[in-house]
Design an enzyme around this catalytic site. Structure first.
Site, mmCIF file in Angstrom:
data_model
loop_
_atom_site.group_PDB
_atom_site.id
_atom_site.type_symbol
_atom_site.label_atom_id
_atom_site.label_comp_id
_atom_site.label_asym_id
_atom_site.label_seq_id
_atom_site.Cartn_x
_atom_site.Cartn_y
_atom_site.Cartn_z
ATOM 1 N N GLU A 155 -3.417 7.502 -4.209
ATOM 2 C CA GLU A 155 -3.381 6.218 -3.507
ATOM 3 C C GLU A 155 -3.171 5.082 -4.488
ATOM 4 O OE1 GLU A 155 -7.047 4.457 -1.855
ATOM 5 O OE2 GLU A 155 -6.026 4.524 0.075
ATOM 6 N N TYR A 164 0.841 -1.202 0.000
ATOM 7 C CA TYR A 164 0.000 0.000 0.000
ATOM 8 C C TYR A 164 0.869 1.243 0.000
ATOM 9 C CZ TYR A 164 -3.210 3.600 1.562
ATOM 10 O OH TYR A 164 -3.956 4.752 1.647
#
Ligand code: GDP
Ligand code: MN
Length: 396
Positions: A196, A108
């Site tokens: 993101e 992530y």
């Protein structure tokens, strides 16, 4: 402002980040054609302004162009419901068809503006492909944060630190550090409020690639990014938010509340939120009319508030400067008559033409209680809300 994954992917590519080869399609036949060009093994991804598509059937691995066509046919024209959408979902008008990646590990990576520090912060985690809120909640030690510097940016050694914290294999260390530095440039140069990549993938052959891309652009910076502003997709937005945006009003929907709030100014919105809570209730929404001086916009603001079916009572908290109280009052009265709403209203008005405003309200014959100030409005609100709590059979 949110943009689609295929648009975010293009931006990442332009800034030198490794992304899968991909094309976008509006029909099943187009999806098939893209899949053929990419060699057959592809992933078909619904393009909606919401995450959680994987679990909701909006991301499908196809082993042939025929299968890609079938998946596209099943997605296009439907509404996709994910945990990030409302129960009615959001319409799928396009799918992205991307070369399938062989995944060894899902990581992530994101960048947001940290409001406390006042700088962009890079957030990285080994726990990719999952809901990051859940990771933050249950295993916060698995989030790695590095603050950028508004003047210097993100130092190369910071990028290397993050790559190391992600535990990427030696073969991908250098590429991951470069990817992080480039992502920081994406964030700053496009005035993003969020970028993101979830998941950032370590491939079976030891490389690194951005498999998903989410970019939010700061609304207040769109004036200097005409090309990005053009990516606005009104269909993906809540109807009331869309209407508010069209009239240059700031509308925020809040879950679980019953008080519709009309205010002028973000600071006043905060104070109004406090007062509403103090009165024992929660705001259902906020509509900030800002410095609007035109009656038409006030009327539209009011219509938007009463269109929210959660609203049981309306609190108007106005500190009139450029916006004149009498104009706002007349706007409210006009819109209340036009919509035929029977919702009670509590109105606090101060500043320019406040007296005229209160007069218009009190002579309107509508269910409006005028208060002198915010504290007075809170008292009225509390009285009005209390009996409803009993009458309706308890807590909610
Ligand atoms: P989201 O659920 O909306 O965040 O959509 P993502 O693009 O993140 O995809 C969800 C999940 O699908 C990822 O976490 C991967 O596990 C899987 N996935 C997406 N693309 C590929 C791919 O090319 N190959 C493989 N094997 N899995 C993929
Ligand atoms: Mn994702």
């Amino acid at each position: 402002m949110n943009i689609h994954e295929y648009q975010a992917r293009e931006i990442l590519e332009r800034f030198g980040l490794p992304v899968p080869k991909a094309g976008v399609a509006s029909t099943p036949a187009e999806a098939r054609a893209v899949a053929e060009k990419l060699g057959g093994r592809v992933v078909v991804k619904a393009q909606v302004h919401a995450g959680g598509r994987g679990k909701a059937g909006g991301v499908k691995l196809a082993s042939s162009p025929e299968e890609a066509e079938q998946f596209a046919a099943a997605m296009l024209g439907t509404n996709l419901v994910t945990h990030q959408t409302g129960p009615q979902g959001v319409p799928v008008r396009k799918v992205m068809v991307a070369e399938a990646t062989d995944i060894a590990d899902e990581l992530y990576l994101s960048i947001i503006v940290d409001g406390d520090l006042g700088v962009p912060v890079v957030i990285a985690s080994t726990e990719g492909g999952m809901d990051i809120e859940e990771v933050a909640d249950k295993t916060p030690e698995k989030l790695f944060r590095v603050a950028g510097d508004p003047l210097i940016g993100l130092s190369p050694y910071h990028a290397r630190d993050i790559a190391a914290a992600l535990g990427v294999p030696a073969s991908a260390q250098r590429a991951t550090a470069a990817l992080i530095s480039n992502l920081y440039r994406v964030f700053v140069e496009n005035d993003c409020s969020l970028v993101e990549i979830n998941p950032l993938v370590i491939t079976r052959d030891g490389g690194v690639i951005a498999l998903d891309a989410k970019i939010n652009i700061e609304d207040d910076a769109l004036f200097r990014h005409k090309d990005l502003a053009a990516l606005y997709d009104p269909e993906q937005e809540d109807e009331l938010e869309r209407r508010a945006r069209g009239s240059d009003l700031a509308y925020v929907k809040l879950d679980g509340g019953r008080v519709g709030c009309m205010v002028n100014g973000a600071g006043l919105a905060m104070a109004t939120m406090d007062i509403t809570k103090w009165a024992g209730a929660n705001p259902a929404n906020f509509l900030d009319i800002g410095g609007s001086a035109e009656q038409e916009r006030i009327e539209e603001a009011f219509r938007i508030i009463v269109s929210d079916s959660d609203v049981e009572i309306i609190l108007v908290n106005l500190f009139a400067g450029i916006a004149r109280s009498d104009v706002v009052a007349q706007g409210i009265v006009n819109a209340a008559r036009e919509t035929g709403t029977s919702l009670p209203m509590v109105v606090a008005m101060r500043g320019t033409n406040a007296e005229e405003g209160r007069k218009i309200l009190s002579e309107s014959g509508l269910d409006i209680t005028a208060a002198l100030d915010l504290a007075g409005a809170a008292e009225v609100l509390r009285d009005k809300l209390a009996p409803a709590g009993h009458g309706k059979g308890g807590s909610r």
